[in-house]
Design a protein around this motif. Structure first.
Motif, PDB file in Angstrom:
ATOM      1  N   PHE A 147       0.839  -1.201   0.000  1.00  0.00           N
ATOM      2  CA  PHE A 147       0.000   0.000   0.000  1.00  0.00           C
ATOM      3  C   PHE A 147       0.877   1.255   0.000  1.00  0.00           C
ATOM      4  O   PHE A 147       0.638   2.200  -0.762  1.00  0.00           O
ATOM      5  N   LEU A 148       1.911   1.253   0.834  1.00  0.00           N
ATOM      6  CA  LEU A 148       2.811   2.406   0.933  1.00  0.00           C
ATOM      7  C   LEU A 148       3.482   2.689  -0.406  1.00  0.00           C
ATOM      8  O   LEU A 148       3.548   3.831  -0.857  1.00  0.00           O
ATOM      9  N   HIS A 149       3.988   1.650  -1.052  1.00  0.00           N
ATOM     10  CA  HIS A 149       4.730   1.850  -2.297  1.00  0.00           C
ATOM     11  C   HIS A 149       3.800   2.094  -3.488  1.00  0.00           C
ATOM     12  O   HIS A 149       4.212   2.711  -4.469  1.00  0.00           O
ATOM     13  N   ARG A 150       2.560   1.645  -3.393  1.00  0.00           N
ATOM     14  CA  ARG A 150       1.616   1.869  -4.484  1.00  0.00           C
ATOM     15  C   ARG A 150       1.145   3.317  -4.530  1.00  0.00           C
ATOM     16  O   ARG A 150       0.998   3.910  -5.595  1.00  0.00           O
ATOM     17  N   TYR A 151       0.910   3.911  -3.340  1.00  0.00           N
ATOM     18  CA  TYR A 151       0.300   5.237  -3.298  1.00  0.00           C
ATOM     19  C   TYR A 151       1.201   6.339  -2.725  1.00  0.00           C
ATOM     20  O   TYR A 151       0.998   7.513  -3.037  1.00  0.00           O
ATOM     21  N   LEU A 152       2.151   5.979  -1.868  1.00  0.00           N
ATOM     22  CA  LEU A 152       2.790   7.000  -1.036  1.00  0.00           C
ATOM     23  C   LEU A 152       4.274   7.231  -1.300  1.00  0.00           C
ATOM     24  O   LEU A 152       4.937   7.889  -0.489  1.00  0.00           O
ATOM     25  N   GLU A 153       4.796   6.720  -2.400  1.00  0.00           N
ATOM     26  CA  GLU A 153       6.225   6.878  -2.684  1.00  0.00           C
ATOM     27  C   GLU A 153       6.670   8.335  -2.587  1.00  0.00           C
ATOM     28  O   GLU A 153       7.728   8.648  -2.054  1.00  0.00           O
ATOM     29  N   GLY A 154       5.850   9.250  -3.109  1.00  0.00           N
ATOM     30  CA  GLY A 154       6.241  10.659  -3.156  1.00  0.00           C
ATOM     31  C   GLY A 154       6.168  11.395  -1.835  1.00  0.00           C
ATOM     32  O   GLY A 154       6.801  12.446  -1.670  1.00  0.00           O
ATOM     33  N   ILE A 155       5.413  10.846  -0.869  1.00  0.00           N
ATOM     34  CA  ILE A 155       5.229  11.580   0.392  1.00  0.00           C
ATOM     35  C   ILE A 155       5.609  10.750   1.620  1.00  0.00           C
ATOM     36  O   ILE A 155       5.238  11.097   2.735  1.00  0.00           O
ATOM     37  N   LEU A 156       6.357   9.673   1.405  1.00  0.00           N
ATOM     38  CA  LEU A 156       6.740   8.814   2.541  1.00  0.00           C
ATOM     39  C   LEU A 156       7.466   9.577   3.652  1.00  0.00           C
ATOM     40  O   LEU A 156       7.168   9.358   4.829  1.00  0.00           O
ATOM     41  N   PRO A 157       8.403  10.494   3.333  1.00  0.00           N
ATOM     42  CA  PRO A 157       9.059  11.245   4.424  1.00  0.00           C
ATOM     43  C   PRO A 157       8.063  12.046   5.270  1.00  0.00           C
ATOM     44  O   PRO A 157       8.198  12.122   6.497  1.00  0.00           O
ATOM     45  N   VAL A 158       7.052  12.624   4.614  1.00  0.00           N
ATOM     46  CA  VAL A 158       6.038  13.404   5.334  1.00  0.00           C
ATOM     47  C   VAL A 158       5.208  12.485   6.228  1.00  0.00           C
ATOM     48  O   VAL A 158       4.917  12.814   7.386  1.00  0.00           O
ATOM     49  N   PHE A 159       4.838  11.322   5.695  1.00  0.00           N
ATOM     50  CA  PHE A 159       4.066  10.346   6.469  1.00  0.00           C
ATOM     51  C   PHE A 159       4.855   9.868   7.685  1.00  0.00           C
ATOM     52  O   PHE A 159       4.343   9.834   8.802  1.00  0.00           O
ATOM     53  N   TYR A 160       6.125   9.509   7.468  1.00  0.00           N
ATOM     54  CA  TYR A 160       6.947   9.009   8.567  1.00  0.00           C
ATOM     55  C   TYR A 160       7.188  10.105   9.614  1.00  0.00           C
ATOM     56  O   TYR A 160       7.223   9.815  10.816  1.00  0.00           O
ATOM     57  N   LEU A 161       7.374  11.342   9.160  1.00  0.00           N
ATOM     58  CA  LEU A 161       7.559  12.450  10.100  1.00  0.00           C
ATOM     59  C   LEU A 161       6.306  12.644  10.951  1.00  0.00           C
ATOM     60  O   LEU A 161       6.394  12.771  12.181  1.00  0.00           O
ATOM     61  N   GLY A 162       5.131  12.670  10.306  1.00  0.00           N
ATOM     62  CA  GLY A 162       3.881  12.830  11.048  1.00  0.00           C
ATOM     63  C   GLY A 162       3.659  11.709  12.038  1.00  0.00           C
ATOM     64  O   GLY A 162       3.245  11.935  13.181  1.00  0.00           O
ATOM     65  N   LEU A 163       3.964  10.468  11.608  1.00  0.00           N
ATOM     66  CA  LEU A 163       3.803   9.311  12.500  1.00  0.00           C
ATOM     67  C   LEU A 163       4.772   9.402  13.667  1.00  0.00           C
ATOM     68  O   LEU A 163       4.396   9.159  14.820  1.00  0.00           O
ATOM     69  N   ALA A 276      -0.209  12.535   8.869  1.00  0.00           N
ATOM     70  CA  ALA A 276       0.854  13.437   8.439  1.00  0.00           C
ATOM     71  C   ALA A 276       0.682  14.854   8.968  1.00  0.00           C
ATOM     72  O   ALA A 276       1.661  15.534   9.274  1.00  0.00           O
ATOM     73  N   VAL A 277      -0.573  15.318   9.097  1.00  0.00           N
ATOM     74  CA  VAL A 277      -0.799  16.737   9.435  1.00  0.00           C
ATOM     75  C   VAL A 277      -1.227  16.961  10.877  1.00  0.00           C
ATOM     76  O   VAL A 277      -1.302  18.104  11.330  1.00  0.00           O
ATOM     77  N   ASP A 278      -1.509  15.881  11.617  1.00  0.00           N
ATOM     78  CA  ASP A 278      -2.115  16.013  12.944  1.00  0.00           C
ATOM     79  C   ASP A 278      -1.310  16.893  13.894  1.00  0.00           C
ATOM     80  O   ASP A 278      -1.878  17.646  14.684  1.00  0.00           O
ATOM     81  N   MET A 279       0.017  16.813  13.833  1.00  0.00           N
ATOM     82  CA  MET A 279       0.856  17.540  14.792  1.00  0.00           C
ATOM     83  C   MET A 279       1.353  18.883  14.256  1.00  0.00           C
ATOM     84  O   MET A 279       2.100  19.577  14.943  1.00  0.00           O
ATOM     85  N   LEU A 280       0.948  19.240  13.049  1.00  0.00           N
ATOM     86  CA  LEU A 280       1.421  20.497  12.466  1.00  0.00           C
ATOM     87  C   LEU A 280       0.642  21.685  13.031  1.00  0.00           C
ATOM     88  O   LEU A 280      -0.568  21.587  13.262  1.00  0.00           O
ATOM     89  N   PRO A 281       1.306  22.825  13.255  1.00  0.00           N
ATOM     90  CA  PRO A 281       0.648  23.997  13.861  1.00  0.00           C
ATOM     91  C   PRO A 281      -0.185  24.795  12.865  1.00  0.00           C
ATOM     92  O   PRO A 281      -0.005  25.990  12.691  1.00  0.00           O
ATOM     93  N   LEU A 282      -1.098  24.100  12.185  1.00  0.00           N
ATOM     94  CA  LEU A 282      -1.992  24.756  11.222  1.00  0.00           C
ATOM     95  C   LEU A 282      -3.428  24.391  11.572  1.00  0.00           C
ATOM     96  O   LEU A 282      -3.715  23.226  11.870  1.00  0.00           O
ATOM     97  N   PRO A 283      -4.355  25.348  11.550  1.00  0.00           N
ATOM     98  CA  PRO A 283      -5.752  25.033  11.861  1.00  0.00           C
ATOM     99  C   PRO A 283      -6.331  24.039  10.874  1.00  0.00           C
ATOM    100  O   PRO A 283      -6.395  24.307   9.670  1.00  0.00           O
ATOM    101  N   GLY A 284      -6.730  22.876  11.392  1.00  0.00           N
ATOM    102  CA  GLY A 284      -7.326  21.861  10.537  1.00  0.00           C
ATOM    103  C   GLY A 284      -6.374  21.279   9.506  1.00  0.00           C
ATOM    104  O   GLY A 284      -6.802  20.635   8.552  1.00  0.00           O
ATOM    105  N   GLY A 285      -5.051  21.484   9.702  1.00  0.00           N
ATOM    106  CA  GLY A 285      -4.088  21.008   8.706  1.00  0.00           C
ATOM    107  C   GLY A 285      -4.284  21.694   7.368  1.00  0.00           C
ATOM    108  O   GLY A 285      -3.940  21.149   6.313  1.00  0.00           O
ATOM    109  N   MET A 286      -4.838  22.909   7.409  1.00  0.00           N
ATOM    110  CA  MET A 286      -5.191  23.628   6.190  1.00  0.00           C
ATOM    111  C   MET A 286      -3.954  23.882   5.326  1.00  0.00           C
ATOM    112  O   MET A 286      -2.908  24.267   5.817  1.00  0.00           O
ATOM    113  N   GLY A 287      -4.079  23.669   4.051  1.00  0.00           N
ATOM    114  CA  GLY A 287      -2.980  23.896   3.125  1.00  0.00           C
ATOM    115  C   GLY A 287      -2.242  22.604   2.843  1.00  0.00           C
ATOM    116  O   GLY A 287      -2.237  22.110   1.711  1.00  0.00           O
TER     117      GLY A 287
END
Length: 342
Positions: A147-163, A276-287
């Motif tokens: 699943f990760l390699h099928r859909y998330l190759e381009g954003i894996l660093p962002v996913f791993y950082l958020g996790l 990926a966005v849960d811990m970011l300091p943006l309202p609702g992960g907007m943007g």
């Protein structure tokens, strides 16, 4: 309660982020073609999405109602729904969802609920809310390699950082709750270090505030040890809450009469965005949420990608914002009228 200056800053910040998001997403796009695609979506599939958002808000109210009863406090479910709505509204409009719980405590106090009780309940809600997200994220990472390699190759660093940020957060909260003495010593030593290198002024009031806050974690630990069954039920409800909100995107997928992508893939892709966005300091992960959607859902929605993003975010975030805003107004009116009667 929020000061007027802070509230004004939050509104300006929210509008600025919203404006930048709209510009970044729609700049150079054919808006007429997008609206035409949106109008072609089947409303019969979108309506259940709205009910899932309401279920998401209602789920937290049931958790609050259930936990209040474990403290011997009997509130009506509709009052707990108002508390839940207030929490989601202020979480939606404040960075890192920081404004939700203080406002919930403020309104709970109007029902004469002791602050230590409301704080412990909301602490448990926060822990389980993030715990479920971490479990889903770790499950995807450990058991969804394809699943990760099928859909998330381009954003894996962002996913791993958020996790990783979520894992660190839940670990830190767990240490605070179950090892409050050790945590207090660590925080006091950290404060001493910052004072010695002159990055923080020495204030006894700050230390006293820290000791008082650690008392909340001790109470939370005691509650969790004495109410394991309650905690188990709260985790189950929280999981259903999360999955309901993630499922909104699958209803958008079906609204465009699309086939071929399993429902589980669509749901867990939406979960990836939240992780990926849960811990970011943006309202609702907007943007960042919109950007990630346009990246990872490209092979799923194909030629209706932008309209799908608008509907998915419109239902999952903006309808949540509007519904919770409506009931926040109802909450304010309810307690205003109650104060006139009393």
């Amino acid at each position: 309660m929020m000061t007027k200056k802070k509230a004004l800053f939050q509104v300006i910040f929210l509008l600025a982020v919203f404006g930048l998001t709209v510009y970044g997403v729609f700049h150079g796009e054919d808006l007429g073609e997008m609206m035409e695609a949106i109008h072609s979506a089947s409303i019969g599939w979108l309506i259940p999405g709205v009910f899932l958002v309401i279920f998401f808000i209602w789920g937290e109210s049931i958790i609050i109602w259930y936990m209040m009863r474990s403290f011997g406090i009997h509130l009506k479910k509709r009052i707990c729904f108002l508390f839940s709505s207030v929490g989601f509204f202020f979480s939606c409009i404040t960075p890192s969802a920081s404004g939700g719980q203080p406002m919930q405590i403020y309104y709970m106090k109007k029902e004469k609920i002791p602050i230590p009780v409301s704080t412990v309940i909301l602490m448990v809600v926060t822990i389980t809310y993030k715990l479920v997200l971490v479990v889903i994220g770790l499950g995807i990472m450990l058991f969804g390699r394809g699943f990760l390699h099928r859909y998330l190759e381009g954003i894996l660093p962002v996913f791993y950082l958020g996790l990783a940020l979520n894992v660190l957060c839940i670990t830190f909260m767990t240490v605070l709750v179950f090892h409050p003495v050790m945590a207090e010593e660590m925080l006091l030593k950290g404060m001493d270090l910052l004072e010695r290198i002159h990055l923080m002024k020495k204030k006894e009031a700050r230390r006293q505030k820290l000791r008082e806050s650690m008392g909340v974690y001790r109470e939370t630990a005691l509650y969790l040890k004495e109410h394991k069954k309650v905690l188990f039920h709260v985790i189950i409800i929280t999981f259903l809450q999360r999955m309901a909100l993630f499922s909104v995107t699958w209803f958008v997928y079906r609204a465009f009469r699309m086939h071929g992508t399993p429902a589980a893939d669509v749901i867990f892709l939406q979960a990836v965005i939240s992780i990926a966005v849960d811990m970011l300091p943006l309202p609702g992960g907007m943007g960042i949420s919109e950007t990630l959607f346009l990246t990872i859902f490209a092979p799923v929605f194909q030629n209706v990608l932008l309209p799908a993003m608008v509907l998915s975010r419109g239902l999952g975030y903006y309808s949540q914002l509007l519904i919770s805003a409506l009931f926040t107004v109802v909450t304010q009116l309810h307690y205003f009228c109650k104060s006139l009667v009393s």
